[in-house]
Design a protein around this motif. Structure first.
Motif, PDB file in Angstrom:
ATOM      1  N   TRP A  45       0.843  -1.192   0.000  1.00  0.00           N
ATOM      2  CA  TRP A  45       0.000   0.000   0.000  1.00  0.00           C
ATOM      3  C   TRP A  45       0.883   1.247   0.000  1.00  0.00           C
ATOM      4  CZ3 TRP A  45      -5.292  -0.764  -0.136  1.00  0.00           C
ATOM      5  CH2 TRP A  45      -5.748  -2.045   0.207  1.00  0.00           C
ATOM      6  N   THR A  46       0.473   2.221  -0.783  1.00  0.00           N
ATOM      7  CA  THR A  46       1.218   3.482  -0.861  1.00  0.00           C
ATOM      8  C   THR A  46       0.738   4.444   0.220  1.00  0.00           C
ATOM      9  OG1 THR A  46       1.524   3.290  -3.240  1.00  0.00           O
ATOM     10  CG2 THR A  46       1.688   5.486  -2.326  1.00  0.00           C
ATOM     11  N   ILE A  47       1.711   5.069   0.889  1.00  0.00           N
ATOM     12  CA  ILE A  47       1.390   6.037   1.934  1.00  0.00           C
ATOM     13  C   ILE A  47       2.448   7.136   1.914  1.00  0.00           C
ATOM     14  CG2 ILE A  47       2.708   4.892   3.788  1.00  0.00           C
ATOM     15  CD1 ILE A  47       0.281   5.455   5.628  1.00  0.00           C
TER      16      ILE A  47
ATOM     17  N   TYR B 118      -3.990   5.856  11.355  1.00  0.00           N
ATOM     18  CA  TYR B 118      -5.349   6.234  10.956  1.00  0.00           C
ATOM     19  C   TYR B 118      -5.403   6.510   9.450  1.00  0.00           C
ATOM     20  CZ  TYR B 118      -9.823   8.776  11.062  1.00  0.00           C
ATOM     21  OH  TYR B 118     -11.108   9.190  10.848  1.00  0.00           O
ATOM     22  N   ASP B 119      -4.389   7.215   8.926  1.00  0.00           N
ATOM     23  CA  ASP B 119      -4.300   7.464   7.478  1.00  0.00           C
ATOM     24  C   ASP B 119      -4.167   6.138   6.718  1.00  0.00           C
ATOM     25  OD1 ASP B 119      -4.227  10.305   7.824  1.00  0.00           O
ATOM     26  OD2 ASP B 119      -2.089  10.187   8.286  1.00  0.00           O
ATOM     27  N   ALA B 120      -3.331   5.258   7.245  1.00  0.00           N
ATOM     28  CA  ALA B 120      -3.082   3.964   6.591  1.00  0.00           C
ATOM     29  C   ALA B 120      -4.368   3.136   6.527  1.00  0.00           C
ATOM     30  CB  ALA B 120      -1.998   3.204   7.338  1.00  0.00           C
ATOM     31  N   ALA B 121      -5.140   3.168   7.605  1.00  0.00           N
ATOM     32  CA  ALA B 121      -6.405   2.429   7.628  1.00  0.00           C
ATOM     33  C   ALA B 121      -7.334   2.915   6.521  1.00  0.00           C
ATOM     34  CB  ALA B 121      -7.068   2.594   8.994  1.00  0.00           C
ATOM     35  N   GLY B 122      -7.341   4.233   6.296  1.00  0.00           N
ATOM     36  CA  GLY B 122      -8.196   4.814   5.265  1.00  0.00           C
ATOM     37  C   GLY B 122      -7.799   4.420   3.858  1.00  0.00           C
TER      38      GLY B 122
ATOM     39  N   HIS C 196      -9.752   0.894   3.526  1.00  0.00           N
ATOM     40  CA  HIS C 196     -11.218   1.034   3.442  1.00  0.00           C
ATOM     41  C   HIS C 196     -11.657   2.112   4.427  1.00  0.00           C
ATOM     42  CE1 HIS C 196     -15.473  -0.010   3.213  1.00  0.00           C
ATOM     43  NE2 HIS C 196     -15.174  -0.813   2.191  1.00  0.00           N
ATOM     44  N   THR C 197     -12.665   2.859   4.043  1.00  0.00           N
ATOM     45  CA  THR C 197     -13.170   3.921   4.939  1.00  0.00           C
ATOM     46  C   THR C 197     -13.711   3.329   6.243  1.00  0.00           C
ATOM     47  OG1 THR C 197     -15.279   3.852   3.724  1.00  0.00           O
ATOM     48  CG2 THR C 197     -13.705   5.585   3.122  1.00  0.00           C
ATOM     49  N   ASP C 198     -14.238   2.095   6.190  1.00  0.00           N
ATOM     50  CA  ASP C 198     -14.738   1.455   7.415  1.00  0.00           C
ATOM     51  C   ASP C 198     -13.609   1.211   8.414  1.00  0.00           C
ATOM     52  OD1 ASP C 198     -17.315   1.463   6.516  1.00  0.00           O
ATOM     53  OD2 ASP C 198     -17.420  -0.682   6.052  1.00  0.00           O
ATOM     54  N   PHE C 199     -12.417   0.852   7.890  1.00  0.00           N
ATOM     55  CA  PHE C 199     -11.261   0.637   8.768  1.00  0.00           C
ATOM     56  C   PHE C 199     -10.944   1.923   9.526  1.00  0.00           C
ATOM     57  CE2 PHE C 199      -8.820  -3.251   7.004  1.00  0.00           C
ATOM     58  CZ  PHE C 199     -10.007  -3.879   6.667  1.00  0.00           C
ATOM     59  N   GLN C 200     -11.110   3.039   8.843  1.00  0.00           N
ATOM     60  CA  GLN C 200     -10.784   4.334   9.449  1.00  0.00           C
ATOM     61  C   GLN C 200     -11.875   4.766  10.423  1.00  0.00           C
ATOM     62  OE1 GLN C 200     -10.373   7.773   6.733  1.00  0.00           O
ATOM     63  NE2 GLN C 200      -8.249   7.872   7.397  1.00  0.00           N
ATOM     64  N   LYS C 201     -13.139   4.650   9.985  1.00  0.00           N
ATOM     65  CA  LYS C 201     -14.269   5.077  10.830  1.00  0.00           C
ATOM     66  C   LYS C 201     -14.308   4.321  12.152  1.00  0.00           C
ATOM     67  CE  LYS C 201     -17.432   6.312   7.069  1.00  0.00           C
ATOM     68  NZ  LYS C 201     -18.595   5.795   6.305  1.00  0.00           N
TER      69      LYS C 201
ATOM     70  N   PHE D 190      -5.311  -4.278  10.960  1.00  0.00           N
ATOM     71  CA  PHE D 190      -6.177  -3.278  11.604  1.00  0.00           C
ATOM     72  C   PHE D 190      -7.353  -3.937  12.303  1.00  0.00           C
ATOM     73  CE2 PHE D 190      -3.950  -1.059   8.236  1.00  0.00           C
ATOM     74  CZ  PHE D 190      -3.512   0.082   8.888  1.00  0.00           C
ATOM     75  N   LYS D 191      -7.598  -3.529  13.528  1.00  0.00           N
ATOM     76  CA  LYS D 191      -8.780  -3.943  14.288  1.00  0.00           C
ATOM     77  C   LYS D 191      -9.774  -2.773  14.237  1.00  0.00           C
ATOM     78  CE  LYS D 191      -6.784  -7.753  15.921  1.00  0.00           C
ATOM     79  NZ  LYS D 191      -7.265  -9.112  15.632  1.00  0.00           N
TER      80      LYS D 191
END
Length: 363
Positions: A291-293, A300-304, A307-312, A357-358
């Motif tokens: 994944w590119t970051i 938190y940025d990485a989770a997004g 998927h947006t659900d991972f971030q939310k 990610f949890k």
């Protein structure tokens, strides 16, 4: 994250040949100006041996690499900023990329005509840079004119000051990427010379084997070093040949030239780093994925990115480093060594982190 890197240069310097080698797309690369009018676009995977090494420890059904979009932009000529040679169209294509690869030809070839009639890399660079600078001067001057009334009324004074700084710098013949200004106005104006640049010196096969034998090449490298520019030597025609071979043939071919991998791999990695990007991984039995970051992005940025659900619904991230996996041979041994950490949103992701990610999303 869609990353676009534009390939620019004068006509007939090897841009389209380089693009063909990068993307294996076989687009036109003829010996006349403006062969490429509409930009050609190709998606290129970022080579990363770590993915295969991770797969040796965590056997997965598939591997997914991260990628960059390359855009082959038609050759610019003198007067492009005033519309010469369809210049306005080409310059607008450059505006739509995140970074620039500027191809400079540094070898003679009687079969390929140079648009300026002779080989002179420094002159060619100055032609391109002058056109980009002139277009930026036009953009900044228009903005200054637009806010003139506000400035007379005591408003937008900071913006006016910044624009004057930019204009003075440009009028002295300098690229804006030398200033390293962080300001929202820079994003809004999207100025051409503010983009990061990597120079590709297109050399002959002989110069790849013995780069110290070319006085023109040595002179150009000295010029780049004095300017503190990033550059790489490539024989685009050779790289195109290599790109069409299978893996075993490639290895044999590269052996003849005393190199371990296609120079294109190094070019892609340099382009990736030029944009201040790096990679984290997710790994499991279904897939191992890069994944590119951006540098200094957090968990938190990485989770997004995934998927947006991972971030939310972010709860935590389990993190360990790829190098620890290689050292201990499997994930369980890394865990038993106490090297899998529980991290929160603010954890700064490192290049080579492997993350799980949890999260919890309630409807």
């Amino acid at each position: 994250m869609s990353l676009r890197i534009g390939i620019v240069g004068l006509p007939n310097v090897g841009k389209s040949t380089l693009f063909n080698a990068l993307t294996k797309s076989g687009i036109e690369a003829e010996n006349y100006p403006f062969c490429t009018i509409d930009p050609n676009i190709g998606i290129v995977e970022v080579p990363d041996q770590r993915l295969n090494q991770i797969d040796q420890m965590i056997h997965s059904k598939k591997i997914i690499k991260t990628a960059i979009e390359f855009v082959d932009i038609a050759g610019l000529v003198k007067g492009a900023s005033k519309g010469e040679g369809l210049g306005n169209k080409f310059l607008s294509n450059i505006r739509n990329v995140d970074a620039i690869i500027h191809v400079v030809r540094c070898y003679e070839n009687e079969n390929v005509t140079h648009v300026e009639g002779s080989i002179n890399p420094q002159r060619d660079i100055e032609i391109i840079e002058t056109e980009l600078i002139l277009k930026d001067i036009e953009t900044v001057a228009k903005r200054l004119e637009k806010i003139k009334r506000d400035v007379k009324s005591g408003r937008k004074l900071n913006e006016n000051k910044l624009l004057e700084t930019l204009l003075n710098h440009l009028n002295e013949g300098n690229n804006l990427n030398q200033l390293d200004i962080e300001h929202e106005l820079m994003q809004e104006l999207n100025l051409l010379t503010d983009k990061p640049i990597l120079f590709v010196i297109n050399v002959s096969e002989e110069d790849i084997s013995d780069p110290d034998s070319s006085t023109e090449l040595l002179k150009l490298q000295k010029y780049f070093n004095a300017r503190n520019e990033k550059y790489i030597n490539i024989c685009s025609s050779l790289e195109q040949e290599i790109s069409n071979l299978d893996e075993n043939e490639q290895k044999e071919y590269l052996k003849e030239f005393g190199v371990e991998e296609p120079v294109l791999n190094s070019l892609i990695r340099k382009a990736y780093k030029m944009l201040s990007l790096h990679t984290f991984f997710t790994a499991g039995p279904e897939e191992i994925r890069a994944w590119t970051i951006r540098l200094n992005d957090n968990a938190y940025d990485a989770a997004g990115k995934i998927h947006t659900d991972f971030q939310k619904g972010f709860i935590k991230a389990e993190v360990y480093h790829y190098s620890d996996l290689i050292k201990y041979n499997n994930e369980l041994a890394v865990k038993e060594a106490g090297l899998i950490k529980q991290e929160g949103k603010e954890y700064i992701v490192k290049d080579g982190d492997i993350m799980l990610f949890k999260f919890n999303v309630t409807s």
